[in-house]
Design a protein around this motif. Structure first.
Motif, PDB file in Angstrom:
ATOM      1  N   ALA A   5       0.828  -1.209   0.000  1.00 26.44           N
ATOM      2  CA  ALA A   5       0.000   0.000   0.000  1.00 26.44           C
ATOM      3  C   ALA A   5       0.852   1.244   0.000  1.00 26.44           C
ATOM      4  O   ALA A   5       1.876   1.328   0.659  1.00 26.44           O
ATOM      5  N   GLY A   6       0.401   2.219  -0.728  1.00 25.98           N
ATOM      6  CA  GLY A   6       0.976   3.550  -0.642  1.00 25.98           C
ATOM      7  C   GLY A   6      -0.013   4.423   0.098  1.00 25.98           C
ATOM      8  O   GLY A   6      -0.776   3.969   0.923  1.00 25.98           O
ATOM      9  N   THR A   7      -0.050   5.703  -0.243  1.00 26.72           N
ATOM     10  CA  THR A   7      -1.012   6.603   0.384  1.00 26.72           C
ATOM     11  C   THR A   7      -2.408   6.303  -0.133  1.00 26.72           C
ATOM     12  O   THR A   7      -2.608   6.091  -1.316  1.00 26.72           O
ATOM     13  N   LEU A   8      -3.378   6.304   0.768  1.00 26.57           N
ATOM     14  CA  LEU A   8      -4.747   5.988   0.365  1.00 26.57           C
ATOM     15  C   LEU A   8      -5.305   7.040  -0.585  1.00 26.57           C
ATOM     16  O   LEU A   8      -5.964   6.720  -1.558  1.00 26.57           O
ATOM     17  N   GLY A   9      -5.069   8.295  -0.268  1.00 24.83           N
ATOM     18  CA  GLY A   9      -5.697   9.338  -1.069  1.00 24.83           C
ATOM     19  C   GLY A   9      -7.192   9.364  -0.817  1.00 24.83           C
ATOM     20  O   GLY A   9      -7.691   8.861   0.173  1.00 24.83           O
ATOM     21  N   CYS A  10      -7.935   9.928  -1.741  1.00 23.32           N
ATOM     22  CA  CYS A  10      -9.384  10.045  -1.584  1.00 23.32           C
ATOM     23  C   CYS A  10     -10.068   8.787  -2.065  1.00 23.32           C
ATOM     24  O   CYS A  10      -9.704   8.224  -3.086  1.00 23.32           O
ATOM     25  N   VAL A  11     -11.061   8.351  -1.312  1.00 22.22           N
ATOM     26  CA  VAL A  11     -11.870   7.222  -1.733  1.00 22.22           C
ATOM     27  C   VAL A  11     -12.946   7.742  -2.670  1.00 22.22           C
ATOM     28  O   VAL A  11     -13.674   8.673  -2.328  1.00 22.22           O
ATOM     29  N   GLU A  29     -11.202   0.755  -3.914  1.00 24.02           N
ATOM     30  CA  GLU A  29     -12.381  -0.043  -4.231  1.00 24.02           C
ATOM     31  C   GLU A  29     -12.771  -0.927  -3.058  1.00 24.02           C
ATOM     32  O   GLU A  29     -13.961  -1.051  -2.728  1.00 24.02           O
ATOM     33  N   ALA A  30     -11.787  -1.536  -2.408  1.00 21.03           N
ATOM     34  CA  ALA A  30     -12.078  -2.392  -1.260  1.00 21.03           C
ATOM     35  C   ALA A  30     -12.708  -1.599  -0.131  1.00 21.03           C
ATOM     36  O   ALA A  30     -13.680  -2.046   0.498  1.00 21.03           O
ATOM     37  N   LEU A  31     -12.193  -0.405   0.130  1.00 24.44           N
ATOM     38  CA  LEU A  31     -12.755   0.419   1.195  1.00 24.44           C
ATOM     39  C   LEU A  31     -14.149   0.917   0.846  1.00 24.44           C
ATOM     40  O   LEU A  31     -15.035   0.961   1.707  1.00 24.44           O
ATOM     41  N   ARG A  32     -14.370   1.269  -0.404  1.00 23.15           N
ATOM     42  CA  ARG A  32     -15.685   1.736  -0.817  1.00 23.15           C
ATOM     43  C   ARG A  32     -16.726   0.639  -0.631  1.00 23.15           C
ATOM     44  O   ARG A  32     -17.822   0.871  -0.102  1.00 23.15           O
ATOM     45  N   PHE A  33     -16.386  -0.567  -1.053  1.00 23.19           N
ATOM     46  CA  PHE A  33     -17.313  -1.684  -0.908  1.00 23.19           C
ATOM     47  C   PHE A  33     -17.560  -1.985   0.571  1.00 23.19           C
ATOM     48  O   PHE A  33     -18.692  -2.247   0.995  1.00 23.19           O
ATOM     49  N   THR A  34     -16.478  -1.942   1.379  1.00 19.67           N
ATOM     50  CA  THR A  34     -16.605  -2.222   2.810  1.00 19.67           C
ATOM     51  C   THR A  34     -17.445  -1.156   3.511  1.00 19.67           C
ATOM     52  O   THR A  34     -18.315  -1.475   4.331  1.00 19.67           O
ATOM     53  N   ALA A  35     -17.194   0.102   3.196  1.00 23.24           N
ATOM     54  CA  ALA A  35     -17.924   1.184   3.853  1.00 23.24           C
ATOM     55  C   ALA A  35     -19.419   1.103   3.595  1.00 23.24           C
ATOM     56  O   ALA A  35     -20.234   1.432   4.463  1.00 23.24           O
ATOM     57  N   GLU A 269       3.208   0.530  12.552  1.00 25.46           N
ATOM     58  CA  GLU A 269       2.928   1.959  12.429  1.00 25.46           C
ATOM     59  C   GLU A 269       2.148   2.252  11.146  1.00 25.46           C
ATOM     60  O   GLU A 269       1.252   3.104  11.131  1.00 25.46           O
ATOM     61  N   ALA A 270       2.488   1.515  10.080  1.00 26.92           N
ATOM     62  CA  ALA A 270       1.766   1.692   8.818  1.00 26.92           C
ATOM     63  C   ALA A 270       0.332   1.197   8.935  1.00 26.92           C
ATOM     64  O   ALA A 270      -0.574   1.745   8.300  1.00 26.92           O
ATOM     65  N   VAL A 271       0.103   0.148   9.747  1.00 22.73           N
ATOM     66  CA  VAL A 271      -1.260  -0.332   9.981  1.00 22.73           C
ATOM     67  C   VAL A 271      -2.084   0.765  10.643  1.00 22.73           C
ATOM     68  O   VAL A 271      -3.214   1.068  10.227  1.00 22.73           O
ATOM     69  N   ALA A 272      -1.527   1.383  11.692  1.00 23.70           N
ATOM     70  CA  ALA A 272      -2.236   2.467  12.381  1.00 23.70           C
ATOM     71  C   ALA A 272      -2.527   3.618  11.420  1.00 23.70           C
ATOM     72  O   ALA A 272      -3.626   4.187  11.426  1.00 23.70           O
ATOM     73  N   GLY A 273      -1.549   3.963  10.588  1.00 30.92           N
ATOM     74  CA  GLY A 273      -1.754   5.045   9.623  1.00 30.92           C
ATOM     75  C   GLY A 273      -2.794   4.691   8.580  1.00 30.92           C
ATOM     76  O   GLY A 273      -3.619   5.535   8.194  1.00 30.92           O
ATOM     77  N   PHE A 274      -2.768   3.452   8.124  1.00 28.05           N
ATOM     78  CA  PHE A 274      -3.742   2.997   7.134  1.00 28.05           C
ATOM     79  C   PHE A 274      -5.164   3.103   7.676  1.00 28.05           C
ATOM     80  O   PHE A 274      -6.071   3.596   7.018  1.00 28.05           O
ATOM     81  N   LEU A 275      -5.351   2.664   8.917  1.00 26.74           N
ATOM     82  CA  LEU A 275      -6.686   2.717   9.517  1.00 26.74           C
ATOM     83  C   LEU A 275      -7.140   4.154   9.744  1.00 26.74           C
ATOM     84  O   LEU A 275      -8.314   4.494   9.523  1.00 26.74           O
ATOM     85  N   ALA A 276      -6.220   5.008  10.179  1.00 28.72           N
ATOM     86  CA  ALA A 276      -6.572   6.411  10.374  1.00 28.72           C
ATOM     87  C   ALA A 276      -6.997   7.059   9.068  1.00 28.72           C
ATOM     88  O   ALA A 276      -7.976   7.820   9.012  1.00 28.72           O
ATOM     89  N   ASP A 277      -6.281   6.739   7.994  1.00 26.49           N
ATOM     90  CA  ASP A 277      -6.636   7.289   6.677  1.00 26.49           C
ATOM     91  C   ASP A 277      -7.959   6.720   6.168  1.00 26.49           C
ATOM     92  O   ASP A 277      -8.669   7.374   5.397  1.00 26.49           O
ATOM     93  N   ALA A 278      -8.268   5.483   6.573  1.00 24.02           N
ATOM     94  CA  ALA A 278      -9.491   4.830   6.089  1.00 24.02           C
ATOM     95  C   ALA A 278     -10.736   5.279   6.824  1.00 24.02           C
ATOM     96  O   ALA A 278     -11.851   5.202   6.282  1.00 24.02           O
ATOM     97  N   LEU A 279     -10.603   5.780   8.038  1.00 26.08           N
ATOM     98  CA  LEU A 279     -11.767   6.128   8.860  1.00 26.08           C
ATOM     99  C   LEU A 279     -12.759   7.053   8.174  1.00 26.08           C
ATOM    100  O   LEU A 279     -13.979   6.868   8.296  1.00 26.08           O
ATOM    101  N   PRO A 280     -12.294   8.077   7.427  1.00 23.72           N
ATOM    102  CA  PRO A 280     -13.276   8.973   6.784  1.00 23.72           C
ATOM    103  C   PRO A 280     -14.204   8.268   5.817  1.00 23.72           C
ATOM    104  O   PRO A 280     -15.291   8.787   5.511  1.00 23.72           O
ATOM    105  N   ALA A 281     -13.812   7.082   5.342  1.00 25.72           N
ATOM    106  CA  ALA A 281     -14.684   6.344   4.418  1.00 25.72           C
ATOM    107  C   ALA A 281     -15.904   5.768   5.131  1.00 25.72           C
ATOM    108  O   ALA A 281     -16.882   5.401   4.498  1.00 25.72           O
ATOM    109  N   PHE A 282     -15.834   5.688   6.465  1.00 21.82           N
ATOM    110  CA  PHE A 282     -16.902   5.094   7.259  1.00 21.82           C
ATOM    111  C   PHE A 282     -17.650   6.193   8.002  1.00 21.82           C
ATOM    112  O   PHE A 282     -17.057   6.930   8.790  1.00 21.82           O
ATOM    113  N   ALA A 283     -18.925   6.276   7.758  1.00 19.12           N
ATOM    114  CA  ALA A 283     -19.718   7.318   8.417  1.00 19.12           C
ATOM    115  C   ALA A 283     -19.724   7.099   9.915  1.00 19.12           C
ATOM    116  O   ALA A 283     -19.912   5.978  10.389  1.00 19.12           O
ATOM    117  N   PRO A 284     -19.517   8.166  10.732  1.00 26.51           N
ATOM    118  CA  PRO A 284     -19.551   8.006  12.194  1.00 26.51           C
ATOM    119  C   PRO A 284     -20.932   7.616  12.699  1.00 26.51           C
ATOM    120  O   PRO A 284     -21.911   7.854  12.044  1.00 26.51           O
TER     121      PRO A 284
END
Length: 284
Positions: A5-11, A29-35, A269-284
């Motif tokens: 993985a590189g930078t997630l960028g915008c979903v 695509e994986a995050l969009r489907f998951t969200a 550390e990359a796992v933590a960063g990946f999850l932090a970047d992915a959070l906006p894809a999931f509505a609170p």
């Protein structure tokens, strides 16, 4: 084939397709489907090497500081978050006591912490005395450089600080397994002896996704490949289920685990960063 993985960028914000995506696929695509299926999604994580760097002294392992808040936020946005580890539940509780909504599977699922209670697999309990005796025997018979980790229902023999002793440790471990009727679990610079009880990470995941529409598993070691296989098996029998296998790179088992994964991250550390970047894809 797995990808790093590189930078997630915008979903992308386009509406998700009802069709399950096929592997390989992009992270977006994986995050969009998951969200789109957040309320029927489970995220599973190993501990050592995934949420925490591997250390010479297992008792010194701590989760990456930023991951605690990320896991709690994620747990509020998906159906379930769970940690599936070779560590005892008591150890996991000491590291994640601040998390209120994360389930803990210890000792490959022989122990489970859920909603404030610990449940131990009854078939494993008679083996507690044998494991205590085995730990004492290991300390007496193996070189002092071998760290013996007694976990109540298993004994792990760590040779990370003395890799040249690996053949001796493996030979001793297999001799004891044959003598006592135990099972061997190999790992990153460790040989672990467990009761002959049918329980592993694959079985935990197989049961954990029965009512799920989507699941992600993050792992770094050989035992985690069984969890990956469980996600693949669920996809094979349930056309609406989507599983995502994420490996965490390491110099010992990384190549084998990555080859079985959809995506590879470089470190805890990359796992933590990946999850932090992915959070906006999931509505609170």
């Amino acid at each position: 084939m797995s990808r790093t993985a590189g930078t997630l960028g915008c979903v992308p914000e386009s509406p998700p397709s009802n069709a399950r995506p096929t592997h390989p696929l992009s992270v977006a695509e994986a995050l969009r489907f998951t969200a789109a299926r957040a309320r029927e999604t489970t995220f599973f994580f190993d501990f050592d090497g995934v949420l925490s760097p591997v250390t010479d002294d297992p008792d010194a392992s701590q989760p990456v500081p930023s991951v605690l808040g990320v896991l709690e936020q994620l747990a509020a946005r998906v159906a379930r978050v769970a940690i599936v580890s070779a560590r005892p539940v008591s150890f996991l509780r000491s590291r994640f006591e601040s998390l209120e909504h994360v389930d803990l599977y210890g000792l490959y699922g022989l122990e489970v912490w859920h909603d404030g209670d610990v449940v131990t697999e009854p078939a494993a309990l008679p083996w507690v005395p044998a494991m205590a005796d085995l730990a004492e025997r290991a300390k007496a018979e193996l070189p002092e450089a071998i760290l013996v980790e007694y976990k109540r229902l298993s004994v792990a023999l760590h040779y990370r600080t003395a890799p040249q002793l690996a053949p001796q440790v493996e030979r001793w471990g297999h001799e004891q397994a044959e003598r006592l009727g135990l099972r061997i679990q190999g790992g990153r610079m460790v040989v672990e002896l467990k009761p002959p009880v049918d329980q592993d990470k694959g079985m935990v995941i197989s049961e954990g996704v029965l009512n799920a529409g989507c699941a992600w598993y993050f792992g770094d070691d050989m035992s985690d490949i069984k969890a990956f296989d469980a996600l693949r098996a669920r996809e094979a029998v349930d056309p609406r289920f989507f599983g995502m296998c994420v490996a965490v790179a390491n110099p010992e088992t990384g190549a084998e685990v990555s080859s079985a994964a959809d995506l590879t991250l470089e470190s805890p550390e990359a796992v933590a960063g990946f999850l932090a970047d992915a959070l906006p894809a999931f509505a609170p």
